[in-house]
Enzyme design. Structure first.
Site, mmCIF file in Angstrom:
data_model
loop_
_atom_site.group_PDB
_atom_site.id
_atom_site.type_symbol
_atom_site.label_atom_id
_atom_site.label_comp_id
_atom_site.label_asym_id
_atom_site.label_seq_id
_atom_site.Cartn_x
_atom_site.Cartn_y
_atom_site.Cartn_z
ATOM 1 C CG ASP A 207 -65.884 95.364 109.597
ATOM 2 O OD1 ASP A 207 -66.840 95.583 108.825
ATOM 3 O OD2 ASP A 207 -64.783 94.934 109.202
ATOM 4 C CB SER A 232 -66.105 96.568 105.094
ATOM 5 O OG SER A 232 -66.469 95.584 106.038
ATOM 6 C CD GLN A 282 -69.697 97.137 107.364
ATOM 7 O OE1 GLN A 282 -70.331 96.099 107.506
ATOM 8 N NE2 GLN A 282 -68.473 97.283 107.829
#
Length: 291
Positions: A207, A232, A282
């Protein structure tokens, strides 16, 4: 092992407060909310601790629902969705202040032989020839709106040796580039042999930079520079082959699309000897602040 890595391992060592309920703490982040990679890694730890040891994680799918409060514990509740002969499925909900902040579904599989092929690893320079974060970040201290940002980035990434192949977004703000980014990473110290630990550590790191390629396409420096606002939204990973997070891994990232205030990043993570270990996708919120 570095003190920072030891601290991160403590964060991933969740407290079990009931059979399928765990509690975790947080660490300081660059932004005033819990780092998404930490929540994802802790949720995967919680799921993995309810699964037989002969079953390794092979995929996860997650949604970030609300910003996490770094000053409060996070409670992870595990739902044992399925225990099959080959596959085990778990659902995890992370809760703070009585509200869900994160939702994860993870699947685990007993190892078995089968068909095997993979793509070809892209070329990349030897990670040992690239500057460390401690060497690189001070060069760009004048790019940050907050003079303490370089130190905060170093502190947030102190457990991981992360090295950019090309200049990061904040170094070339205002100059649109091809929406591709590569970084090498490994932990600052050796880890135990537990496969779940290595998978959770890679989840934590995944991430950190995946949306960089979205920023590069538009010449944006990112949240540390202040020319975008982001977070995110969802995250998916597939774990294809065994790997160690304390050995060099190449994170090859690109962005195929950005629209509607959202940007998509997709990536492959390779071992240094060319094995495709992980696929990551993502989507994140990426907004340009109004004057």
């Amino acid at each position: 092992m570095s003190q920072a890595l030891d601290s991160l391992l403590d964060l991933l060592d969740l407290e079990r407060i009931e059979q399928d309920i765990f509690r975790g703490m947080s660490r300081s982040a660059v932004v005033p909310r819990v780092f998404g990679g930490q929540v994802a890694a802790q949720a995967l730890v919680a799921a993995g601790r309810t699964v037989p040891e002969d079953r390794g994680a092979h995929s996860l799918h997650a949604y970030f629902l609300r910003p996490g409060d770094p000053g409060a514990p996070i409670v992870y509740s595990v739902d044992r969705i399925r225990d099959g002969r080959s596959f085990t499925t778990r659902r995890v909900v992370a809760v703070q202040h009585g509200k869900p902040i994160f939702h994860l579904s993870a699947s685990f599989q007993v190892y078995e032989d089968g068909m095997d092929h993979q793509a070809v690893m892209p070329s990349a320079p030897d990670p040992e020839t690239l500057p460390t974060a401690a060497q690189m970040l001070p060069r760009y201290a004048d790019r940050f709106t907050d003079p303490r940002m370089a130190d905060r980035l170093l502190e947030a990434r102190a457990a991981v040796d992360l090295r950019y192949v090309d200049a990061p977004p904040f170094a070339t703000a205002g100059e649109p580039r091809e929406p591709r980014s590569q970084v090498w990473f490994r932990t600052h110290g050796k880890l135990a042999d537990d496969p779940l630990l290595h998978v959770c550590m890679a989840t934590y790191v995944s991430d950190m930079t995946l949306l960089d390629s979205v920023l590069l396409a538009h010449g944006r420096g990112g949240w540390s520079v202040g020319d975008v606002v982001g977070a995110s939204l969802d995250h998916a990973m597939w774990f294809h082959r065994p790997f160690r997070a304390d050995e060099w891994l190449l994170y090859d990232q690109e962005s195929p699309s950005a629209s509607g205030g959202r940007g998509l990043g997709q990536a492959r993570i390779w071992t240094a000897d060319g094995k495709l270990a992980i696929t990551v996708i993502q989507e994140g919120l990426v907004r340009v602040p109004r004057d």
